[in-house]
Design a protein around this motif. Structure first.
Motif, mmCIF file in Angstrom:
data_model
loop_
_atom_site.group_PDB
_atom_site.id
_atom_site.type_symbol
_atom_site.label_atom_id
_atom_site.label_comp_id
_atom_site.label_asym_id
_atom_site.label_seq_id
_atom_site.Cartn_x
_atom_site.Cartn_y
_atom_site.Cartn_z
ATOM 1 N N VAL A 330 0.841 -1.283 0.034
ATOM 2 C CA VAL A 330 0.285 0.081 -0.048
ATOM 3 C C VAL A 330 0.721 1.067 0.201
ATOM 4 O O VAL A 330 2.127 1.156 0.303
ATOM 5 C CB VAL A 330 -0.665 -0.025 1.056
ATOM 6 C CG1 VAL A 330 -1.930 -1.226 1.268
ATOM 7 C CG2 VAL A 330 -0.059 0.048 2.415
ATOM 8 N N GLY A 331 0.328 2.335 -0.271
ATOM 9 C CA GLY A 331 0.989 3.534 -0.331
ATOM 10 C C GLY A 331 0.449 4.554 -1.340
ATOM 11 O O GLY A 331 -0.713 4.204 -2.051
ATOM 12 N N GLU A 332 0.686 6.031 -1.323
ATOM 13 C CA GLU A 332 -0.110 6.794 -2.180
ATOM 14 C C GLU A 332 0.609 6.541 -3.488
ATOM 15 O O GLU A 332 1.450 5.689 -3.758
ATOM 16 C CB GLU A 332 0.333 8.164 -1.728
ATOM 17 C CG GLU A 332 -0.187 8.670 -0.294
ATOM 18 C CD GLU A 332 0.330 10.043 0.154
ATOM 19 O OE1 GLU A 332 -0.483 11.151 0.166
ATOM 20 O OE2 GLU A 332 1.552 10.064 0.785
ATOM 21 N N SER A 333 -0.374 7.328 -4.436
ATOM 22 C CA SER A 333 0.214 7.306 -5.888
ATOM 23 C C SER A 333 1.752 7.968 -6.148
ATOM 24 O O SER A 333 2.018 8.824 -5.437
ATOM 25 C CB SER A 333 -0.789 7.903 -6.859
ATOM 26 O OG SER A 333 -1.825 7.189 -6.811
ATOM 27 N N GLY A 334 2.580 7.351 -6.747
ATOM 28 C CA GLY A 334 4.102 7.546 -6.829
ATOM 29 C C GLY A 334 4.944 6.921 -5.811
ATOM 30 O O GLY A 334 6.217 7.571 -5.796
ATOM 31 N N SER A 335 4.446 6.202 -5.160
ATOM 32 C CA SER A 335 5.273 5.513 -3.773
ATOM 33 C C SER A 335 6.215 4.531 -4.443
ATOM 34 O O SER A 335 7.093 3.943 -3.920
ATOM 35 C CB SER A 335 4.478 5.057 -2.854
ATOM 36 O OG SER A 335 3.402 4.033 -3.152
ATOM 37 N N GLY A 336 5.849 4.006 -5.592
ATOM 38 C CA GLY A 336 6.690 2.842 -6.376
ATOM 39 C C GLY A 336 6.079 1.546 -6.320
ATOM 40 O O GLY A 336 7.082 0.577 -6.514
ATOM 41 N N LYS A 337 5.123 1.313 -5.944
ATOM 42 C CA LYS A 337 4.494 0.136 -5.924
ATOM 43 C C LYS A 337 4.240 -0.656 -7.114
ATOM 44 O O LYS A 337 4.762 -1.765 -7.223
ATOM 45 C CB LYS A 337 3.036 0.208 -5.230
ATOM 46 C CG LYS A 337 2.769 0.982 -3.972
ATOM 47 C CD LYS A 337 1.476 0.904 -3.473
ATOM 48 C CE LYS A 337 0.476 1.600 -4.379
ATOM 49 N NZ LYS A 337 0.589 2.812 -4.714
ATOM 50 N N SER A 338 3.724 0.090 -8.259
ATOM 51 C CA SER A 338 3.732 -0.440 -9.388
ATOM 52 C C SER A 338 5.159 -1.012 -10.144
ATOM 53 O O SER A 338 5.505 -1.935 -10.929
ATOM 54 C CB SER A 338 2.879 0.112 -10.406
ATOM 55 O OG SER A 338 1.339 0.269 -9.856
ATOM 56 N N LEU A 339 6.187 0.122 -9.821
ATOM 57 C CA LEU A 339 7.337 -0.126 -10.463
ATOM 58 C C LEU A 339 8.057 -1.234 -9.885
ATOM 59 O O LEU A 339 8.808 -1.899 -10.465
ATOM 60 C CB LEU A 339 8.084 1.095 -10.321
ATOM 61 C CG LEU A 339 8.000 2.219 -11.525
ATOM 62 C CD1 LEU A 339 8.893 3.494 -10.903
ATOM 63 C CD2 LEU A 339 8.488 1.663 -12.719
ATOM 64 N N THR A 340 7.924 -1.501 -8.457
ATOM 65 C CA THR A 340 8.406 -2.647 -7.900
ATOM 66 C C THR A 340 7.880 -3.717 -8.438
ATOM 67 O O THR A 340 8.857 -4.946 -8.782
ATOM 68 C CB THR A 340 8.233 -2.531 -6.279
ATOM 69 O OG1 THR A 340 8.481 -1.430 -5.814
ATOM 70 C CG2 THR A 340 8.614 -3.815 -5.596
ATOM 71 N N ALA A 341 6.550 -3.824 -8.591
ATOM 72 C CA ALA A 341 6.147 -5.139 -9.479
ATOM 73 C C ALA A 341 6.433 -5.471 -10.877
ATOM 74 O O ALA A 341 6.986 -6.629 -11.250
ATOM 75 C CB ALA A 341 4.605 -5.126 -9.445
ATOM 76 N N LEU A 342 6.888 -4.286 -11.575
ATOM 77 C CA LEU A 342 7.245 -4.317 -13.180
ATOM 78 C C LEU A 342 8.734 -4.744 -12.749
ATOM 79 O O LEU A 342 9.156 -5.623 -13.836
ATOM 80 C CB LEU A 342 7.064 -3.096 -13.452
ATOM 81 C CG LEU A 342 5.668 -2.685 -13.977
ATOM 82 C CD1 LEU A 342 5.664 -1.248 -14.761
ATOM 83 C CD2 LEU A 342 5.148 -3.552 -14.848
#
Length: 638
Positions: A330-342
């Motif tokens: 979890v985290g706000e938009s731009g925290s790096g969640k999706s980039l970590t998954a990619l």
């Protein structure tokens, strides 16, 4: 056909095609008959547009020249479109250095006017019909190459292309099956319009004497011959000129009509069928029960920034996911969640870079293992569920074919058996009438059904890890619950393939708390807290985690009071300064927070896993005393 432009373009194009097909048979003899008694005559009853220098009928010759003029223009257009498409697609399949050379060459060629390029190539290939065709075709190629590059870049960022990469689809196959079908319509539209331009260019070369040579003739050659007797018989020059204008207008109006039709149905993609040969099955990777399914240690993801300084939106992320475990991020938009998954999925492409001390999936080091081994492993054992199910599927292919591609690539199944397996997987995710649905296109599915089909695609292999990136965004509450329940069944082995670990990315901390056993809280590219979800509401110790929880309305929230929000804004990836990134928004921050960045430390009981990256972690007592600290009202911050 219902509009004046559409009807006019269809009528003109039909007339031009009819003349090209039948004019030589109807007026061929009259066009070649020499009459020495009627040389360079004006319009008469026998010769409506007069005769040329050999007494041949001008009107008959203009009509007969339609076939050669159209053939040459269409041939040059096909050469230009084919060459431009190959050049524009080359950077997608070539090594990076070779792709840069091709792109630079195209950019240089585009800078030159098309007619100048045509004259240049005409001098290279020589005077005559073949040389002129090649000259005009190659002169058109740079514009189509630039268009193909631009359209391909837009499609390459779509989720269904990323899903195909994870499935192990090679670059050439990815280009042919997933990219080119989605840019075909604008290429066809531009090719139709360019055919009129090619017709004009060819007439110009023939008029200059470097195109069609005697005894053959096209409209440009007839125009040049008629110009010599313009003072004696103006119609001899006027007739081929009018023919060029009418035919060019027919092509251009038809292209504009097609463009209007495509634009009107942009929300309803045109289906195109695709096929692919079966591929050899990839070897399955094994991992011991005592080894995590996914191990991430000190993951960094960087991109080139201004002035050559790299921007690192993911900084030192470390976590593990055990077999059958459900972990939320979890985290706000731009925290790096999706980039970590990619980054974990090997979907970060150049110029982005992924580095890590260790990045292992099922015991395989993803950053050091050979590419074929990684593709086979990720294609069969990793399932991705993206945020937008509409962009996660190729709109030009049927749902069943897209699901079957995984089994064809990695399990060696035939086309029919792979499609049967796709229907079975659709049934397992509760898609009604699975056989009929498998023959439908993505736009025929509702949002919830598309998300179910996306999960079914992940189950085509034998997934050991499911990464769900915002899978319930834009879905209503009922469908959201169904999707989350389906993910839970997949994780618990309800699909019959055994337990699969789940990495659920969401901006909704409540969804994660209800669906996962562990939660990772990310802020400014780092994990600031890692704790069991059972302790989330009672033992969260990082001020940011508490702020996220406080910002979620509850049933007992005072409706007359302003909603609680976190003051300030998260820092941009390139603007993260020294110290704790949350310091500027935290009421507990001091000088040490602004100078030194804290490392994650274990603050849980002995044997428990609870890590916090904070200089001032709050305990349960301080939580009760400062339950509102760090939170401003809706009027006090963004």
């Amino acid at each position: 056909m219902r509009t004046p432009v559409g009807a006019c373009s269809a009528a003109l194009l039909a007339l031009v095609i009819a003349l090209a097909l039948f004019a030589p048979a109807l007026w061929g003899d009259q066009a070649s008959a020499v009459d020495v008694d009627a040389i360079q005559q004006g319009p008469t009853a026998a010769h409506l547009l007069g005769t040329d220098s050999l007494g041949r009928d001008v009107l008959a010759r203009v009509l007969v020249a339609t076939r050669l003029s159209i053939e040459l223009a269409v041939t040059a257009t096909l050469i230009g479109v084919a060459t431009g498409t190959v050049l524009g697609s080359a950077p997608s399949v070539l090594p990076r250095w070779a792709g840069r050379i091709v792109t630079s060459a195209v950019n240089i060629a585009v800078a030159f006017p098309g007619l100048l390029l045509a004259l240049f190539f005409a001098m290279i290939f020589g005077v005559g019909t073949k040389g002129a065709v090649l000259a005009i075709g190659l002169a058109m190629a740079p514009a189509f190459a630039r268009l193909t590059q631009t359209l391909s870049a837009a499609v390459a960022g779509r989720d269904f292309v990323a899903a195909a990469r994870v499935a192990g689809v090679g670059r050439v196959r990815l280009l042919v099956r997933h990219v080119l079908p989605n840019i075909g319509e604008p290429l066809v539209v531009n090719a139709t319009i360019s055919a009129g331009m090619a017709l004009l260019a060819f007439a110009g070369l023939s008029f200059l004497g470097i195109g069609v040579q005697a005894p053959a003739y096209d409209w440009g050659r007839l125009l040049g011959e008629g110009l010599n007797q313009i003072y004696v018989n103006p119609t001899a020059a006027l007739a081929p000129g009018v023919a060029v204008v009418v035919a060019g207008l027919a092509f251009n109006l038809f292209g504009e009509t097609v463009a209007g039709v495509v634009g009107a149905r942009a929300s309803r993609p045109s289906p195109l069928k695709g096929s692919a040969p079966a591929a050899a099955a990839a070897p399955a990777a094994c991992v011991g029960d005592d080894r995590p399914v996914l191990l991430v240690d000190d993951l960094h993801i960087a991109f080139p920034g201004p002035a050559g300084q790299p921007v690192t939106p993911v900084r030192g992320v470390s976590f593990t996911v055990g077999a059958g475990e459900s972990v939320g991020v979890v985290g706000e938009s731009g925290s790096g969640k999706s980039l970590t998954a990619l980054g974990v999925s090997r979907l970060i492409e150049a110029p982005g870079t992924v580095t890590a001390a260790r990045l292992e999936f099922l015991g395989t080091p993803l950053l050091r293992a050979p590419e074929p081994e990684v593709r086979g492993l990720l294609g069969t054992s990793l399932a991705l569920v993206f945020q937008d199910p509409m962009t996660s599927f190729n709109p030009t292919q049927r749902i069943g074919r897209q699901l079957a591609e995984v089994s064809e690539q990695h399990q060696g199944l035939s086309r029919g058996r792979a499609l049967d397996r796709a229907v079975e997987r659709l049934r397992e995710v509760r898609v009604p009438a699975a056989e009929r649905r498998a023959r439908q296109y993505p736009h025929e599915f509702s949002g919830g059904m598309r998300q179910r089909a996306m999960i079914a695609m992940g189950l085509m292999g034998e997934p050991r890890l499911v990464i769900a990136d915002e899978p319930t965004t834009a879905l209503d509450v009922t469908v959201q619950r169904q999707v989350l329940r389906l993910l839970a069944q997949v994780r618990e082995g309800g699909d019959g393939s055994g337990q699969a670990a789940l990495l659920l990315i969401s901006h909704d901390i409540t969804v994660v708390a209800q669906s996962c056993r562990r939660v990772l809280v990310m802020y400014a590219g780092r994990i600031v807290e890692d704790l069991p979800t059972a302790d989330l509401h009672t033992a969260a110790r990082h001020p940011y985690t508490r702020a996220l929880l406080a910002a979620v309305p509850a049933l007992d929230t005072d409706r007359d009071a302003p909603l609680a929000v976190i003051p300030g804004r998260p820092p941009e990836p390139g603007q993260v300064t020294a110290g704790c990134a949350f310091a500027s928004r935290c009421s507990f921050a001091d000088e040490r927070c602004g100078a030194d960045e804290p490392d994650p430390v274990n603050v849980g009981a002995v044997g428990a896993m609870h890590r916090v990256a904070c200089w001032h972690p709050q305990d349960s007592e301080s939580r009760s005393r400062t339950s509102g600290v760090g939170i401003k009202t809706a009027g006090g911050g963004a």
